[in-house]
Design a protein around this motif. Sequence first.
Motif, PDB file in Angstrom:
ATOM      1  N   SER A   7      12.443  15.344   1.005  1.00 39.83           N
ATOM      2  CA  SER A   7      13.367  14.246   1.292  1.00 39.83           C
ATOM      3  C   SER A   7      13.645  13.491   0.003  1.00 39.83           C
ATOM      4  O   SER A   7      12.958  13.692  -1.005  1.00 39.83           O
ATOM      5  CB  SER A   7      12.788  13.298   2.343  1.00 39.83           C
ATOM      6  N   GLY A   8      14.666  12.645   0.041  1.00 37.19           N
ATOM      7  CA  GLY A   8      14.946  11.770  -1.082  1.00 37.19           C
ATOM      8  C   GLY A   8      16.121  12.162  -1.941  1.00 37.19           C
ATOM      9  O   GLY A   8      16.474  11.433  -2.878  1.00 37.19           O
ATOM     10  N   GLY A   9      16.739  13.284  -1.663  1.00 37.60           N
ATOM     11  CA  GLY A   9      17.902  13.669  -2.445  1.00 37.60           C
ATOM     12  C   GLY A   9      19.092  12.785  -2.149  1.00 37.60           C
ATOM     13  O   GLY A   9      19.062  11.937  -1.250  1.00 37.60           O
ATOM     14  N   GLY A  10      20.147  12.966  -2.920  1.00 35.12           N
ATOM     15  CA  GLY A  10      21.351  12.171  -2.707  1.00 35.12           C
ATOM     16  C   GLY A  10      22.300  12.280  -3.874  1.00 35.12           C
ATOM     17  O   GLY A  10      22.141  13.123  -4.755  1.00 35.12           O
ATOM     18  N   LEU A  11      23.289  11.405  -3.854  1.00 31.40           N
ATOM     19  CA  LEU A  11      24.298  11.344  -4.903  1.00 31.40           C
ATOM     20  C   LEU A  11      23.993  10.154  -5.803  1.00 31.40           C
ATOM     21  O   LEU A  11      23.802   9.029  -5.319  1.00 31.40           O
ATOM     22  CB  LEU A  11      25.689  11.190  -4.278  1.00 31.40           C
ATOM     23  N   THR A  91      22.125  18.585 -11.254  1.00 38.12           N
ATOM     24  CA  THR A  91      22.642  18.813  -9.910  1.00 38.12           C
ATOM     25  C   THR A  91      22.187  20.167  -9.381  1.00 38.12           C
ATOM     26  O   THR A  91      22.376  21.201 -10.023  1.00 38.12           O
ATOM     27  CB  THR A  91      24.177  18.752  -9.908  1.00 38.12           C
ATOM     28  N   ALA A  92      21.549  20.147  -8.222  1.00 33.32           N
ATOM     29  CA  ALA A  92      21.005  21.370  -7.637  1.00 33.32           C
ATOM     30  C   ALA A  92      20.374  21.046  -6.293  1.00 33.32           C
ATOM     31  O   ALA A  92      20.193  19.878  -5.946  1.00 33.32           O
ATOM     32  CB  ALA A  92      19.954  21.990  -8.550  1.00 33.32           C
ATOM     33  N   THR A 116      16.321  19.761  -0.665  1.00 28.03           N
ATOM     34  CA  THR A 116      17.070  18.513  -0.583  1.00 28.03           C
ATOM     35  C   THR A 116      18.067  18.498  -1.743  1.00 28.03           C
ATOM     36  O   THR A 116      17.723  18.837  -2.874  1.00 28.03           O
ATOM     37  CB  THR A 116      16.130  17.289  -0.615  1.00 28.03           C
ATOM     38  N   GLN A 117      19.297  18.145  -1.448  1.00 21.65           N
ATOM     39  CA  GLN A 117      20.370  18.232  -2.442  1.00 21.65           C
ATOM     40  C   GLN A 117      20.367  17.009  -3.355  1.00 21.65           C
ATOM     41  O   GLN A 117      20.324  15.867  -2.892  1.00 21.65           O
ATOM     42  CB  GLN A 117      21.727  18.349  -1.755  1.00 21.65           C
ATOM     43  N   VAL A 118      20.438  17.270  -4.641  1.00 24.09           N
ATOM     44  CA  VAL A 118      20.603  16.218  -5.645  1.00 24.09           C
ATOM     45  C   VAL A 118      21.928  16.475  -6.358  1.00 24.09           C
ATOM     46  O   VAL A 118      22.154  17.569  -6.879  1.00 24.09           O
ATOM     47  CB  VAL A 118      19.445  16.224  -6.659  1.00 24.09           C
ATOM     48  N   THR A 119      22.787  15.479  -6.351  1.00 22.69           N
ATOM     49  CA  THR A 119      24.070  15.577  -7.023  1.00 22.69           C
ATOM     50  C   THR A 119      24.220  14.415  -7.992  1.00 22.69           C
ATOM     51  O   THR A 119      24.085  13.255  -7.597  1.00 22.69           O
ATOM     52  CB  THR A 119      25.228  15.552  -6.017  1.00 22.69           C
TER      53      THR A 119
END
Length: 122
Positions: A7-11, A91-92, A116-119
């Motif tokens: 958890s914790g990913g985001g833009l 970003t990945a 979890t996506q990080v952008t």
Amino acid sequence: QVQVVESGGGLVQAGGSLRLSCTASGLTFGNYAMGWFRQAPGKEREGVSCANWNGDSTYYTDPVKGRFTISRDNAKNTLYLQMNSLKPEDTAMYYCAAGRGYGLGTENFDYWGQGTQVTVSS
């Protein structure tokens, strides 16, 4: 059944920070090395950072050294990745993994989360 959940990913804008968390259940967390990996579209999954069973030995891939910090709380069965000074190239999809080996090779890890996506925007 082992479950690994990130958890914790985001833009976030370039230069910003994020903290990823990963909880693992169904295993004795303190018996496992833990690692963070990432995979960008069209690229292979790469190791980002790993920590040994108690976190006193850590390793980072060169592009993130000095910006990312891995830590773990065995009492909470949780792994963290503090990411500072983020860059667009960070970003990945970020994956957490647990394994009996040590090092940033995927072969060292047996259990994987869904990611979890990080952008990072420029």
